[in-house]
Design an enzyme around this catalytic site. Structure first.
Site, PDB file in Angstrom:
ATOM      1  N   GLU A   1       0.816  -1.218   0.000  1.00 28.57           N
ATOM      2  CA  GLU A   1       0.000   0.000   0.000  1.00 28.57           C
ATOM      3  C   GLU A   1       0.850   1.268   0.000  1.00 28.57           C
ATOM      4  O   GLU A   1       0.720   2.108   0.882  1.00 28.57           O
ATOM      5  CB  GLU A   1      -0.896   0.022   1.253  1.00 28.57           C
ATOM      6  CG  GLU A   1      -1.846  -1.146   1.367  1.00 28.57           C
ATOM      7  CD  GLU A   1      -3.152  -0.925   0.608  1.00 28.57           C
ATOM      8  OE1 GLU A   1      -3.147  -0.109  -0.330  1.00 28.57           O
ATOM      9  OE2 GLU A   1      -4.147  -1.579   0.952  1.00 28.57           O
TER      10      GLU A   1
ATOM     11  N   GLU B   1      -4.075 -10.446  -0.651  1.00 34.46           N
ATOM     12  CA  GLU B   1      -5.007 -10.393   0.480  1.00 34.46           C
ATOM     13  C   GLU B   1      -6.386 -10.717  -0.061  1.00 34.46           C
ATOM     14  O   GLU B   1      -6.767 -10.244  -1.127  1.00 34.46           O
ATOM     15  CB  GLU B   1      -5.038  -8.995   1.119  1.00 34.46           C
ATOM     16  CG  GLU B   1      -3.739  -8.615   1.785  1.00 34.46           C
ATOM     17  CD  GLU B   1      -3.733  -7.196   2.361  1.00 34.46           C
ATOM     18  OE1 GLU B   1      -4.796  -6.672   2.697  1.00 34.46           O
ATOM     19  OE2 GLU B   1      -2.625  -6.632   2.449  1.00 34.46           O
TER      20      GLU B   1
HETATM   21  C1  GAL Z   1      -5.306  -3.844   3.233  1.00 33.56           C
HETATM   22  C2  GAL Z   1      -3.970  -3.667   3.882  1.00 33.56           C
HETATM   23  C3  GAL Z   1      -3.856  -4.473   5.148  1.00 33.56           C
HETATM   24  C4  GAL Z   1      -5.061  -4.276   6.007  1.00 33.56           C
HETATM   25  C5  GAL Z   1      -6.276  -4.645   5.256  1.00 33.56           C
HETATM   26  C6  GAL Z   1      -7.535  -4.418   6.028  1.00 33.56           C
HETATM   27  O1  GAL Z   1      -5.535  -2.802   2.367  1.00 33.56           O
HETATM   28  O2  GAL Z   1      -2.957  -4.040   3.021  1.00 33.56           O
HETATM   29  O3  GAL Z   1      -2.700  -4.056   5.807  1.00 33.56           O
HETATM   30  O4  GAL Z   1      -5.157  -2.943   6.363  1.00 33.56           O
HETATM   31  O5  GAL Z   1      -6.377  -3.847   4.117  1.00 33.56           O
HETATM   32  O6  GAL Z   1      -7.556  -5.021   7.259  1.00 33.56           O
END
Ligand code: GAL
Length: 991
Positions: A423, A502
């Site tokens: 990010e 993620e």
């Molecule tokens: C993503 C980020 C993570 C965490 C997640 C939400 O955008 O990379 O670090 O913040 O969202 O929990």
């Protein structure tokens, strides 16, 4: 501005004086001393205090003591400030590279001894493995240097500053610095010396650094060594005793690749490591070498020639009492737990972990995406103006970070991908970091999710792509442009392997839809799986005003800006307890698939490369959950990616009970992470004969009555139930509300959400708007027959014309009490509903209901889009254990597909409830809890719920799915609950 304000805090240079190049974290037999332990400590509110403390002669008698490693905000019971949690927000003004004068500054001092026999060391090095966020070092009053890069190692040459005998090291640590702008990860801000401090004697003729790059190809291993040592240090010997390697390189020029035969490859499934030494006359380095080749071929990511599917988690370093301080035993158990739950990969979000973690990953077997300590997410608010990732002034700082990342950990076979950070927008510095990695390590690809268009990275990576979008990425069918890409960029991205760095945001109760993602990964080879966000909650152990311990989240420490419980989004609770989502994940990604067909079962091995010789297959037959037969299933060894048919055992089918066959794949022998018999995969087959559901008996002779009567074990006053089997019970009362989950509370993004959602508005807002949490009842009628009671209620909320008609019919059927509830919403309801159920209240009485036994899906809670871990069987649990202690109380405990439920009080059976399916064969679920949904919804932490001995039983005709809207997507339409007519039928008897 105070004149002495430390000039260092606004300095974007990565520090001064640390040794370069960075080197591997090695296990060497060179002498070293741990400087962990008790240090003298003083905390100042600003960075402007004088530096006289660094002087050799300074007297620190008045100072406190603090352990190193630790975070000062977690020490001293609040005497040294409190943790701060933010996700994207900077907890200080965005004024890069400056930070406020209010900059907590910790001064550390300790004495240490340099032994006399270190006098022949060529150099003495002082290593810091992790200090947040900027620190300066003095030894015996001499300034040695400074460094930033909190989760990275920094070494200093202190040879000329140390003396034999007593020495003093002083370290000044600033909580905030320019570096904080590039360390904006979603986690607690936890300052201090939080990793090891070590003093190392570097021997003359020693090995500065070594890199054993390995490869594997059809039984042949390759070692390409890079030895960093003076020419005079040679000869250097490489020994791998198990492979009979004993090779001497006489001079630096002789160092050449070595081919080795008879090698077993390393994989996350069979993490074969070879103990190896590299030595000179004065130093021996011990490594554990694993042979594997990582490559990208077309759109496939391969290790040793086979496609890798990441069933991974994002892992932060977090512990409720220690924060990011490493505890090897805890970390080992953490990783063993992952293995037990079929997790095969770790993304080290969002920084390199303690170096020992990678030794554990090599040993236990994980595919690791090793991420650099870089995140500038807070600049998004400024439309990325001034983003350090794209500002030449920050280039050296960015490059320093990636060099330290790669150099420290380059020897680990588990690391298969380097990640530039998280990010951080995009920009030239990220591209420069990537080219540095490409030049330095040709054996591993580079990942960075923020490189949307694929300018400088090797993998197409996304976070939280929806199911349809993931399908579009995987398939060649839909050639529409990808997110933030032109058609040409999309085409380029499609040539690459895809992974979800993620997905499936595991905040609170949820997520749903693991299985939908997994189905796509099975279908489209370009999709390589992903990393669930995230492994564990980051709660910090705290004490409530009434003395109850609890796990704190953002805002609990009075932070000025914070992001609440967004830090509680793991599949593991803060106290290491796996949530049902982890069980769900385990089932969805289980590495063995069973497909039943008549008398046979097809067993498919979904692993990367390991066959099934480590597994034993067990079967059992249960009648209504009671085991009646079991045995071993003979299944020939199945190679990776292959299937075998096996015959099923003869199943004795019960005439009056459900018959279920269950097959488990279990470990045949103990492993480093689980005992023999540990179940890694399960499947069930319903072998039951069809049994008719008793029809509803038509009753015509209803006549008005006062509703005060007895029917079998039930007593009614004014049409309302007051007792069952002599015990006070009230209900049924229509319950349409659930304590909103974190996903329910998250606003819709208006894209791909349920048809009736409103952008920017959460489902929970709509439920509250419609008054589902505050329904009132008007009794329309009470009628009797000779053996039945019927009430009609109109249920609605204040200031709403919407309503639900609820007809409850109590009757005696086949000598048993039956309750049939017909629920019918009026026209005009707009939003999805959380549940359609009825609630009963069982006040404490003399022997409170404190447990349940049931035949249905279990043992854990299940919801329509998270059912895969549920199996049909007979289970029991206490009321307490039926609920999950989510950090913020919310809907929990729903058990689906109920057949029979017994409420218990101690060992006494209080009431038995049989749930009949509706005319479409749908079965209800149940929840038994100490609190109503309304009470749960009002609590911000479990301790706020207070004690209760009343039990609330909710029987739900249906529940809404879970979804993943906290970060990602709403409940998939198939699992969304729309207002609709439903029937609940229960037969109730005395226990
Ligand atoms: C993503 C980020 C993570 C965490 C997640 C939400 O955008 O990379 O670090 O913040 O969202 O929990």
């Amino acid at each position: 501005m105070p004149s002495q304000l430390s000039p260092h805090v606004s300095d974007i240079a990565p520090g001064r004086g640390a040794l370069r190049p960075a080197r591997s974290w090695l296990h060497s037999d060179a002498p070293s001393r741990s400087l962990n332990g008790s240090w003298r400590f003083r905390l100042s509110p600003t960075a402007s205090v004088t530096e006289d403390f660094a002087a050799d002669s300074f007297v620190d008698d008045g100072w406190d003591s603090i352990p190193v490693p630790s975070h000062w905000v977690l020490e001293g019971d609040g005497a040294y400030g409190r943790p701060i949690y933010t996700n994207i927000q900077f907890p200080f003004p965005i004024d890069p590279p400056h930070v406020p004068d209010e900059n907590p500054t910790g001064d550390y001092r300790r004495h240490f001894d340099v032994p006399a026999d270190w006098s022949d060391a060529e150099r003495v090095v002082l290593r810091f493995d992790g200090v947040e966020s900027l620190f300066r070092v003095w030894v015996n009053g001499v300034e040695i240097g400074s460094a930033s890069g909190s989760r990275l190692a920094h070494e200093f040459d202190v040879t000329s500053a140390v003396r034999t005998g007593d020495n003093v090291v002083a370290v000044r640590v600033h909580q905030w610095s320019a570096a904080s702008y590039v360390e904006d990860q979603d986690q607690w801000w936890l300052p201090g010396i939080f990793r090891d401090v070590t003093l190392i004697a570097r021997p003359a003729g020693g090995i500065e650094d070594v890199w054993l790059r390995t490869g594997f190809d059809h039984g042949r291993g390759r070692v390409e060594a890079e030895i960093t040592a003076d020419a005079a240090a040679f000869p250097v010997t490489l020994r791998i005793p198990e492979l009979d390697v004993d090779h001497v390189w006489a001079t630096p020029a002789d160092v050449a690749p070595l081919d080795v035969t008879g090698v077993e490859p390393w994989s996350a499934e069979r993490p074969r490591l070879y103990d190896t030494t590299v030595s000179t006359a004065t130093e021996t380095i011990a490594l554990r070498v694993g042979f594997r080749t990582v490559e990208i071929r077309g759109d496939q990511f391969l290790v040793n020639g086979s496609r890798v599917v990441f069933h991974g988690v994002n892992r932060h370093e977090t512990h409720p009492e220690r924060g990011r301080v490493f505890d090897e035993e805890h970390a080992r158990e953490d990783l063993a737990l992952m293995k037990r739950f079929n997790i095969n990969a770790i993304r080290t979000s969002h920084y390199p972990p303690h170096p020992r973690l990678l030794d554990l990953a090599d040993e236990l077997g994980f595919w690791v995406v090793l991420e650099c300590d870089l995140e500038t997410h807070g600049f998004e608010k400024l439309d990325w103006v001034g983003n350090p990732s794209d500002d030449p002034a920050w280039r050296e700082a960015c490059l320093d970070r990636i060099r330290r990342t790669v150099e420290r950990d380059k020897n680990h076979p588990s690391i298969v991908i380097w990640s530039l950070g998280n990010e951080s927008g995009t920009g030239g510095n990220l591209a420069a970091m990537s080219s540095w990695v490409h030049a330095r390590d040709t054996g591993r690809p580079v990942h960075y999710e923020g490189d949307y268009t694929g300018e400088y990275t090797d993998i197409y990576s996304r976070m939280y792509a929806s199911v349809p979008e993931t399908e579009q990425i995987g398939s060649d069918g839909a050639r529409s442009a990808l997110l933030n890409c032109t058609p040409a960029q999309s085409a380029r991205q499609r040539t690459k392997p895809f992974l979800l760095c993620e997905y499936a945001h595991a905040m609170g109760n949820g997520p749903g839809a693991f299985d939908q993602y997994e189905a796509l990964v099975r279908r489209y080879p370009r999709l390589h799986g992903g990393f669930v966000w995230e492994w564990r909650d980051h709660g910090i152990l705290a004490t409530a005003p009434d003395g109850t311990p609890y796990y704190a989240y953002g805002g609990d420490f009075g932070e000025v800006v914070h992001d609440g419980n967004f830090v509680m989004d793991g599949m593991l609770l803060s106290n290491d307890v796996p949530t049902p989502s982890l069980h769900e994940y385990k089932s969805v990604v289980q590495p063995v698939e069973f497909v039943f067909d008549g008398e046979k079962v097809a067993v498919t091995n979904l692993r990367h490369s390991a066959d099934t010789s480590d597994l034993r297959f067990r079967w059992r037959v249960e009648h209504d959950g009671v085991p009646v037969a079991s045995g071993d299933l003979e299944i020939p060894v199945v190679g990776a990616g292959e299937s075998q048919w096996a015959s099923l055992p003869q199943v004795a089918v019960a005439p009056n009970a459900e018959t279920w066959l269950t097959i488990d794949a279990t470990l045949a022998t103990p492993t480093a992470w689980a005992p023999e018999g540990h179940v890694i995969a399960t499947a069930q087959l319903d072998c039951s004969t069809r049994r008719p559901v008793p029809a509803v008996r038509p009753q015509a002779d209803w006549r008005p009555g006062d509703g005060t009567l007895s029917l079998g074990i039930a007593e009614f006053t004014g049409g309302s139930l007051v007792r069952l089997a002599g015990r006070a019970v009230t209900g049924p009362r229509l319950e349409l509300f659930r304590a909103p989950t974190d996903n329910d509370e998250s606003p819709s993004d208006g894209v791909e959400d349920s048809d009736d959602s409103i952008a920017g508005v959460s489902s929970a807002d709509l439920w509250r708007r419609d008054g589902l949490d505050r329904l009132t009842t008007r009794r329309v009628s009470v009628e009797h027959t000779a053996d039945a009671l019927r009430t009609l209620d109109k249920v609605s909320a204040a200031n709403s014309a919407l309503s639900v008609m609820v007809e409850s019919v109590w009757s005696i059927e086949d000598g048993e009490l039956e309750l049939r509830v017909e629920i019918e919403p009026s026209r005009g309801w707009q939003a999805v509903w959380p549940r359609i159920g009825v609630r009963f209240e069982l006040p404490d009485g003399t022997a409170p209901v404190d447990g349940a036994q049931w035949f249905g899906l279990g043992p854990l809670e299940t919801y329509p889009d998270s059912l895969r871990a549920g199996r049909t069987g007979h289970f029991s649990a206490t009321v307490h254990d039926l609920s999950v202690d989510y950090a913020r109380p919310q809907e929990t405990g729903h058990r689906s597909e109920l057949r029979r439920l017994t409420l218990t009080s101690g060992s006494t059976e209080v009431l038995r409830i049989q749930a009949l399916p509706d005319i479409r064969g749908r079965r209800p679920g149940f929840t038994l809890s100490r609190h109503t949904p309304q009470q749960i919804a009002r609590a911000a932490h479990p301790y706020e719920l207070g004690d209760s001995t009343t039990s609330h039983l909710i029987v739900d005709a249906a529940q809404h799915g879970l979804g993943s809207r906290t970060c990602g997507h709403d409940v998939w339409p198939d699992f969304a609950l729309r207002p609709e007519s439903r029937t609940i039928r229960l037969r109730i008897s005395e226990g």
